[in-house]
Design a protein around this motif. Structure first.
Motif, short mmCIF file in Angstrom:
data_model
loop_
_atom_site.label_atom_id
_atom_site.label_comp_id
_atom_site.label_asym_id
_atom_site.label_seq_id
_atom_site.Cartn_x
_atom_site.Cartn_y
_atom_site.Cartn_z
N PRO A 347 0.80 -1.23 0.00
CA PRO A 347 0.00 0.00 0.00
C PRO A 347 0.83 1.28 0.00
CG PRO A 347 -0.14 -1.13 2.13
CD PRO A 347 0.52 -2.07 1.18
N GLU A 348 2.10 1.20 0.39
CA GLU A 348 2.96 2.38 0.38
C GLU A 348 3.79 2.51 -0.90
OE1 GLU A 348 5.25 2.89 3.91
OE2 GLU A 348 3.58 2.42 5.25
N ALA A 349 3.66 1.53 -1.80
CA ALA A 349 4.40 1.61 -3.06
C ALA A 349 3.80 2.68 -3.95
CB ALA A 349 4.36 0.26 -3.77
N HIS A 350 4.63 3.24 -4.83
CA HIS A 350 4.13 4.24 -5.77
C HIS A 350 3.04 3.60 -6.64
CE1 HIS A 350 7.88 6.32 -4.74
NE2 HIS A 350 7.26 7.42 -5.15
N PRO A 351 2.01 4.36 -6.97
CA PRO A 351 0.96 3.83 -7.86
C PRO A 351 1.55 3.45 -9.23
CG PRO A 351 0.26 5.89 -6.84
CD PRO A 351 1.72 5.74 -6.54
N ILE A 352 1.02 2.40 -9.81
CA ILE A 352 1.44 2.01 -11.15
C ILE A 352 0.69 2.86 -12.17
CG2 ILE A 352 1.55 0.12 -12.82
CD1 ILE A 352 1.58 -1.80 -10.45
N GLN A 353 1.42 3.48 -13.06
CA GLN A 353 0.81 4.25 -14.14
C GLN A 353 0.56 3.32 -15.32
OE1 GLN A 353 0.01 7.52 -13.60
NE2 GLN A 353 0.82 7.16 -11.54
N LEU A 354 -0.72 3.06 -15.61
CA LEU A 354 -1.08 2.23 -16.76
C LEU A 354 -1.37 3.14 -17.94
CD1 LEU A 354 -3.44 -0.42 -15.11
CD2 LEU A 354 -0.99 -0.60 -15.60
N VAL A 355 -0.71 2.88 -19.06
CA VAL A 355 -0.87 3.69 -20.27
C VAL A 355 -1.37 2.79 -21.39
CG1 VAL A 355 0.27 5.20 -21.93
CG2 VAL A 355 1.05 5.16 -19.54
N ARG A 356 -2.53 3.11 -21.94
CA ARG A 356 -3.06 2.35 -23.07
C ARG A 356 -2.56 2.94 -24.38
NH1 ARG A 356 -7.83 -0.35 -23.30
NH2 ARG A 356 -7.20 -0.62 -25.47
N GLU A 357 -2.04 2.11 -25.24
CA GLU A 357 -1.58 2.52 -26.56
C GLU A 357 -2.44 1.84 -27.62
OE1 GLU A 357 1.70 4.63 -27.59
OE2 GLU A 357 0.16 5.32 -26.21
N PRO A 358 -2.48 2.40 -28.86
CA PRO A 358 -3.27 1.77 -29.92
C PRO A 358 -2.88 0.32 -30.12
CG PRO A 358 -2.54 3.95 -30.59
CD PRO A 358 -1.84 3.65 -29.29
N ALA A 359 -3.83 -0.47 -30.59
CA ALA A 359 -3.62 -1.92 -30.62
C ALA A 359 -3.68 -2.53 -32.01
CB ALA A 359 -4.68 -2.58 -29.73
N ASP A 360 -3.73 -1.72 -33.07
CA ASP A 360 -3.84 -2.30 -34.41
C ASP A 360 -2.48 -2.78 -34.90
OD1 ASP A 360 -2.73 0.04 -36.41
OD2 ASP A 360 -3.64 0.83 -34.58
N PHE A 361 -2.50 -3.57 -35.98
CA PHE A 361 -1.26 -4.13 -36.49
C PHE A 361 -0.34 -3.06 -37.06
CE2 PHE A 361 -3.66 -8.19 -36.55
CZ PHE A 361 -2.77 -8.93 -35.79
N GLY A 362 -0.91 -1.88 -37.42
CA GLY A 362 -0.06 -0.79 -37.86
C GLY A 362 0.93 -0.35 -36.79
N GLN A 363 0.54 -0.45 -35.52
CA GLN A 363 1.45 -0.09 -34.43
C GLN A 363 2.59 -1.11 -34.32
OE1 GLN A 363 1.32 2.80 -32.70
NE2 GLN A 363 -0.31 3.26 -34.17
N TRP A 364 2.30 -2.37 -34.56
CA TRP A 364 3.36 -3.38 -34.57
C TRP A 364 4.32 -3.11 -35.72
CZ3 TRP A 364 4.03 -6.69 -30.64
CH2 TRP A 364 2.93 -7.02 -29.83
N ALA A 365 3.79 -2.77 -36.90
CA ALA A 365 4.64 -2.47 -38.05
C ALA A 365 5.48 -1.22 -37.77
CB ALA A 365 3.78 -2.27 -39.30
N ARG A 366 4.90 -0.24 -37.10
CA ARG A 366 5.64 0.96 -36.74
C ARG A 366 6.80 0.61 -35.80
NH1 ARG A 366 4.65 5.07 -32.67
NH2 ARG A 366 5.50 7.09 -33.33
N GLY A 367 6.59 -0.39 -34.95
CA GLY A 367 7.68 -0.86 -34.11
C GLY A 367 8.84 -1.39 -34.92
N ALA A 368 8.54 -2.13 -35.99
CA ALA A 368 9.61 -2.63 -36.86
C ALA A 368 10.35 -1.48 -37.52
CB ALA A 368 9.01 -3.56 -37.92
#
Length: 382
Positions: A347-368
């Protein structure tokens, strides 16, 4: 783009390139102050990037009432074009990008078969779709599986979705097109894209978690992408999450693959083997409080929260970036995810920041594409 070994993450030259890429246009004085460099060191480190056409000098800016005007440094995003391709078991998806990894075109082609020559044909045709009459400085290809390093760089050592082992894919495509090719595991490539161009910019420590046909996990510590030889084996896919969960295909009960993947979730609601609702239908049924679907999605949300907590607890990152075509689960199962995070975090740990990013295959290709952009910048510095 010449063949190079990656510069260390803490290499001053690499840091200069990335800082300008992320923050440019930026004055030399501000850049030197930010990086703790002398003016002479900054000039020496930036010279090869200017000569390679990766950096450019901007218009003189007067910093104050007195003193000489400064000429800021910036990336020349239009100077180089790249292509990123994501391979799945069914499709090759591609994007053309500029030097800042901003997509300028996209396309996709189905894979008629998994024969290596046929897949190379599809990749080459896809690159033709994206060329628009202009060439590329480099090609990045990513896929789910283990990719070689060192002397085995560019070799697909294992790709379960394609049924491949020891396929020299980068060499085969490069021989056909005469353009440098960089091969990477898809989650590693996506992590690089988040670090250089996405939600991880400026964050020295973060994790990437993906859900789709499998479960993927990427990690950045001290501004370095952690990518050991086994990074492409999908080891997080069999992390145990529920002692009462369903079995995965290799007999692990309640592991990440069984609890979180799109096939793992839909198969739990199949009225008979081989006949399952779509993933979108399951999520909608859960939204509509359909009892069976709601039970499965609630269990999946608890498992996802448990996995996120484990990643944060073991690595001590405070930011976890969520992506993948199955990550709509995070919105539908927000309450059980939050409950699991609360249950498994101090309970004293820093909160986890969850960030949602786009999920389409174009994002995977952009990673490449991000991987080959990174390599091209490193190449200009070596």
């Amino acid at each position: 783009m010449k063949e190079v070994l990656p510069l260390p993450a803490d290499s001053p030259a690499r840091i200069v390139a990335r800082e300008v890429l992320v923050r440019g246009p930026i004055s030399r004085s501000e850049l030197a102050r930010t990086l703790g460099l002398s003016a002479a060191s900054l000039t020496r480190l930036s010279r090869p990037l200017l000569e390679a056409g990766i950096l450019q000098e901007g218009i003189d800016v007067q910093a104050g009432q007195v003193g000489r005007p400064t000429r800021p440094l910036d990336i020349r995003p239009e100077a180089h074009r790249f292509v990123g391709i994501k391979l799945t078991g069914d499709t090759a998806s591609g994007v053309a990008t500029d030097l800042r990894c901003r997509p300028t075109a996209s396309s996709a082609r189905p894979l008629g078969s998994h024969a290596v020559d046929d897949v190379v044909d599809v990749i080459c045709a896809l690159i033709g779709d994206l060329s628009a009459g202009a060439g590329f400085s480099g090609i990045g290809i990513s896929l789910g599986g283990k990719v070689g390093s060192g002397e085995a760089s560019g070799v697909v050592q294992r790709a379960p979705f394609l049924g491949w082992r020891e396929v020299p894919l980068a060499r085969l495509v490069q021989e056909r097109l005469g353009i440098p090719v960089v091969l990477a595991n898809d989650v590693v490539a996506l992590t690089v894209a988040q670090q250089w161009f996405g939600a991880g910019r400026g964050i020295p420590n973060f994790a990437v978690l993906t859900i789709g046909a499998g479960v993927g996990y990427g990690l950045v510590i001290n501004d370095r992408v952690i990518a050991p030889p086994d990074a492409g084996l999908g080891l997080v896919g069999h992390y145990p999450l529920s002692s009462s969960g369903p079995l995965c295909s290799v007999g692990h009960r309640g592991c990440s693959t069984a609890m979180l993947t799109m096939p793992g979730i839909t198969e739990q609601l199949a009225p008979s083997p081989g006949i399952a609702p779509s993933y979108a239908e399951v999520l909608q049924q859960a939204r509509d409080n359909h009892p069976e679907a709601l039970s499965v999605i609630t269990s999946a949300g608890t498992a996802l929260g448990t996995l996120i907590a484990a990643i944060a607890n073991l690595t001590m990152v405070q930011t976890v970036i969520l992506s993948g075509e199955g990550m709509d689960l995070a919105a539908v199962a927000a309450e059980p995810i939050d409950a699991a995070l609360s249950a498994y975090r101090d309970p004293e740990a820093h909160p986890i920041q969850l960030v949602r990013e786009p999920a389409d295959f174009g994002q995977w290709a952009r990673g490449a594409a991000a991987v080959v952009i990174q390599q091209s910048i490193v190449g200009a510095l070596t």
